[in-house]
Design a protein around this motif. Structure first.
Motif, PDB file in Angstrom:
ATOM      1  N   ALA A  49      38.280  51.406  23.096  1.00 16.05           N
ATOM      2  CA  ALA A  49      37.403  50.280  23.302  1.00 16.05           C
ATOM      3  C   ALA A  49      36.331  50.610  23.520  1.00 16.05           C
ATOM      4  CB  ALA A  49      38.032  49.086  24.140  1.00 16.05           C
ATOM      5  N   THR A  50      36.057  51.621  24.622  1.00 17.10           N
ATOM      6  CA  THR A  50      34.843  52.238  25.017  1.00 17.10           C
ATOM      7  C   THR A  50      34.374  53.638  25.075  1.00 17.10           C
ATOM      8  OG1 THR A  50      35.797  52.352  27.392  1.00 17.10           O
ATOM      9  CG2 THR A  50      34.470  50.351  26.886  1.00 17.10           C
ATOM     10  N   GLY A  51      35.197  54.509  24.232  1.00 17.07           N
ATOM     11  CA  GLY A  51      34.847  55.923  24.002  1.00 17.07           C
ATOM     12  C   GLY A  51      35.520  56.885  24.571  1.00 17.07           C
ATOM     13  N   VAL A  91      40.971  39.591  26.360  1.00 18.62           N
ATOM     14  CA  VAL A  91      42.075  40.613  26.839  1.00 18.62           C
ATOM     15  C   VAL A  91      43.107  39.730  27.963  1.00 18.62           C
ATOM     16  CG1 VAL A  91      41.766  42.979  26.300  1.00 18.62           C
ATOM     17  CG2 VAL A  91      40.539  41.741  28.289  1.00 18.62           C
ATOM     18  N   PRO A 131      43.918  53.513  25.556  1.00 20.99           N
ATOM     19  CA  PRO A 131      43.493  53.418  26.772  1.00 20.99           C
ATOM     20  C   PRO A 131      44.558  52.591  27.322  1.00 20.99           C
ATOM     21  CG  PRO A 131      42.126  51.762  25.842  1.00 20.99           C
ATOM     22  CD  PRO A 131      42.910  52.724  24.656  1.00 20.99           C
ATOM     23  N   ILE A 132      44.867  52.744  28.935  1.00 21.01           N
ATOM     24  CA  ILE A 132      45.858  51.978  29.444  1.00 21.01           C
ATOM     25  C   ILE A 132      45.412  50.541  29.685  1.00 21.01           C
ATOM     26  CG2 ILE A 132      46.990  51.681  31.638  1.00 21.01           C
ATOM     27  CD1 ILE A 132      48.675  53.906  30.092  1.00 21.01           C
ATOM     28  N   TRP A 134      46.344  47.236  31.779  1.00 26.26           N
ATOM     29  CA  TRP A 134      47.423  46.507  32.690  1.00 26.26           C
ATOM     30  C   TRP A 134      48.513  47.509  32.461  1.00 26.26           C
ATOM     31  CZ3 TRP A 134      43.983  42.724  30.414  1.00 26.26           C
ATOM     32  CH2 TRP A 134      43.457  41.868  31.358  1.00 26.26           C
ATOM     33  N   THR A 160      44.062  57.523  28.164  1.00 24.62           N
ATOM     34  CA  THR A 160      43.087  57.495  29.319  1.00 24.62           C
ATOM     35  C   THR A 160      43.332  56.251  30.147  1.00 24.62           C
ATOM     36  OG1 THR A 160      41.315  56.394  28.134  1.00 24.62           O
ATOM     37  CG2 THR A 160      41.573  58.911  27.966  1.00 24.62           C
ATOM     38  N   SER A 162      41.680  54.533  34.291  1.00 25.58           N
ATOM     39  CA  SER A 162      40.570  54.719  35.426  1.00 25.58           C
ATOM     40  C   SER A 162      41.668  55.194  36.584  1.00 25.58           C
ATOM     41  CB  SER A 162      40.356  53.243  36.174  1.00 25.58           C
ATOM     42  OG  SER A 162      39.938  52.655  34.947  1.00 25.58           O
ATOM     43  N   SER A 164      45.448  54.812  36.620  1.00 21.66           N
ATOM     44  CA  SER A 164      47.292  54.641  36.227  1.00 21.66           C
ATOM     45  C   SER A 164      47.534  55.807  35.703  1.00 21.66           C
ATOM     46  CB  SER A 164      47.405  53.430  35.436  1.00 21.66           C
ATOM     47  OG  SER A 164      47.045  52.224  35.963  1.00 21.66           O
TER      48      SER A 164
HETATM   49  C1  LIG Z   1      41.732  45.275  29.229  1.00 23.44           C
HETATM   50  C2  LIG Z   1      41.655  46.599  30.386  1.00 23.44           C
HETATM   51  C3  LIG Z   1      42.691  46.711  31.131  1.00 23.44           C
HETATM   52  C4  LIG Z   1      42.765  48.064  32.033  1.00 23.44           C
HETATM   53  N1  LIG Z   1      44.011  48.323  32.817  1.00 23.44           N
HETATM   54  C5  LIG Z   1      43.851  49.379  33.354  1.00 23.44           C
HETATM   55  C6  LIG Z   1      44.828  49.619  34.275  1.00 23.44           C
HETATM   56  O1  LIG Z   1      46.001  48.960  34.387  1.00 23.44           O
HETATM   57  N2  LIG Z   1      44.988  50.811  35.018  1.00 23.44           N
HETATM   58  C7  LIG Z   1      44.147  51.701  34.880  1.00 23.44           C
HETATM   59  O2  LIG Z   1      43.998  52.747  35.537  1.00 23.44           O
HETATM   60  N3  LIG Z   1      42.948  51.373  34.058  1.00 23.44           N
HETATM   61  C8  LIG Z   1      42.759  50.059  33.280  1.00 23.44           C
HETATM   62  N4  LIG Z   1      41.840  49.979  32.698  1.00 23.44           N
HETATM   63  C9  LIG Z   1      40.746  51.203  32.256  1.00 23.44           C
HETATM   64  C10 LIG Z   1      40.933  51.856  31.065  1.00 23.44           C
HETATM   65  O3  LIG Z   1      42.190  52.292  30.838  1.00 23.44           O
HETATM   66  C11 LIG Z   1      40.046  52.910  31.081  1.00 23.44           C
HETATM   67  O4  LIG Z   1      38.585  52.588  31.439  1.00 23.44           O
HETATM   68  C12 LIG Z   1      40.246  53.797  30.046  1.00 23.44           C
HETATM   69  O5  LIG Z   1      39.875  55.397  29.994  1.00 23.44           O
HETATM   70  C13 LIG Z   1      39.170  53.477  28.847  1.00 23.44           C
HETATM   71  O6  LIG Z   1      39.295  54.063  27.389  1.00 23.44           O
HETATM   72  P1  LIG Z   1      38.638  53.521  26.300  1.00 23.44           P
HETATM   73  O7  LIG Z   1      37.309  54.032  26.485  1.00 23.44           O
HETATM   74  O8  LIG Z   1      39.015  54.681  25.110  1.00 23.44           O
HETATM   75  O9  LIG Z   1      38.747  52.118  25.960  1.00 23.44           O
HETATM   76  C14 LIG Z   1      41.841  48.840  31.744  1.00 23.44           C
HETATM   77  C15 LIG Z   1      40.529  48.493  30.846  1.00 23.44           C
HETATM   78  C16 LIG Z   1      40.761  47.290  30.307  1.00 23.44           C
HETATM   79  C17 LIG Z   1      39.510  47.084  29.255  1.00 23.44           C
END
Ligand SMILES: Cc1cc2nc3c(=O)[nH]c(=O)nc-3n(C[C@H](O)[C@H](O)[C@H](O)COP(=O)(O)O)c2cc1C
Length: 206
Positions: A49-51, A91, A131-132, A134, A160, A162, A164
């Motif tokens: 979703a964000t790269g 979401v 991405p993870i 929830w 990936t 933050s 988890s």
């Molecule tokens: C809807 C949503 C839920 C998320 N839930 C978690 C989570 O449960 N644990 C975590 O560590 N990060 C969580 N994140 C952060 C993303 O997993 C993280 O920023 C990820 O690297 C984004 O990947 P992307 O840039 O490929 O979308 C969440 C982000 C979004 C948008």
């Protein structure tokens, strides 16, 4: 044998061209990743979703020579849609509507499903990145996982987040898919280095 000036020129150009061809071939042989030498067909599917996941997927491609395909939701997730701190965002509403830990009931339609299916059919090895969200795989992955037959294929989840870990997300996807030889996946942090990804790919020893 006597060569005319134009013949000499021709042979000189030909030998320079041959030297370039040989140099090019040499460079390419050295850059062929180990997996590609086995003629295994590799596809790297990812939703991002964000790269962040996209950056990891691109590094996997670099190390495997696999085919990189982005999983696109037909109704793309905007930045407002993915605001997980907002109770009224798309979401959050989808998350609250989910009926199982895998959120498998949230199954967004995938724009490029037929291209994904074609690539998976031909592949021996399928990497699946997300991405993870929830604690589990972002649900656009649910939107294509059951539509594919992974029988006889090695499937490797990666994600990936933050903070988890990959948790049960890979196992839940494997269950959902019902086919394929699923390996334990890997979680990468944002900004994972070339070496992090390379070491992991090489460690899989596929
Ligand atoms: C809807 C949503 C839920 C998320 N839930 C978690 C989570 O449960 N644990 C975590 O560590 N990060 C969580 N994140 C952060 C993303 O997993 C993280 O920023 C990820 O690297 C984004 O990947 P992307 O840039 O490929 O979308 C969440 C982000 C979004 C948008």
């Amino acid at each position: 044998m006597q060569f005319s000036l134009s013949e000499k020129k021709f042979y000189r150009i030909l030998s320079i061209a041959l030297a370039f061809v040989m140099l090019f071939a040499l460079i390419n042989v050295n850059s062929i990743p180990a997996q590609a030498k086995d003629n295994k067909k590799i596809v790297i599917l990812y939703f991002s979703a964000t790269g962040t996941t996209k950056a990891v997927a691109k590094k996997i491609k670099k190390n495997t020579n696999g085919k990189l395909i982005e999983v696109k939701a037909a109704d793309a997730y905007t930045s407002a849609d993915i605001d997980w701190t907002d109770d009224n965002s798309r979401v959050t509403k989808e998350h609250n509507s989910a009926s199982s830990p895998a959120k498998s009931s949230v199954r967004p339609k995938i724009k490029n499903l037929s291209a994904i299916k074609k690539a998976v059919e031909k592949a021996d090895v399928v990497y699946i990145g997300y991405p993870i969200w929830w604690g589990t795989a972002a649900w656009p992955v649910n939107g294509f996982i059951t539509a594919n037959n992974f029988t006889g294929k090695t499937v490797i989840p990666f994600c990936t987040s933050s903070s988890s870990g990959i948790g049960e997300s890979g196992e839940l996807l494997a269950k959902e898919a019902g086919t394929g030889n699923w390996l334990e996946g890997e979680r990468f942090q944002s900004g994972a280095s070339e070496d992090d990804v390379k070491d992991w790919v090489e460690g899989l020893d596929l």
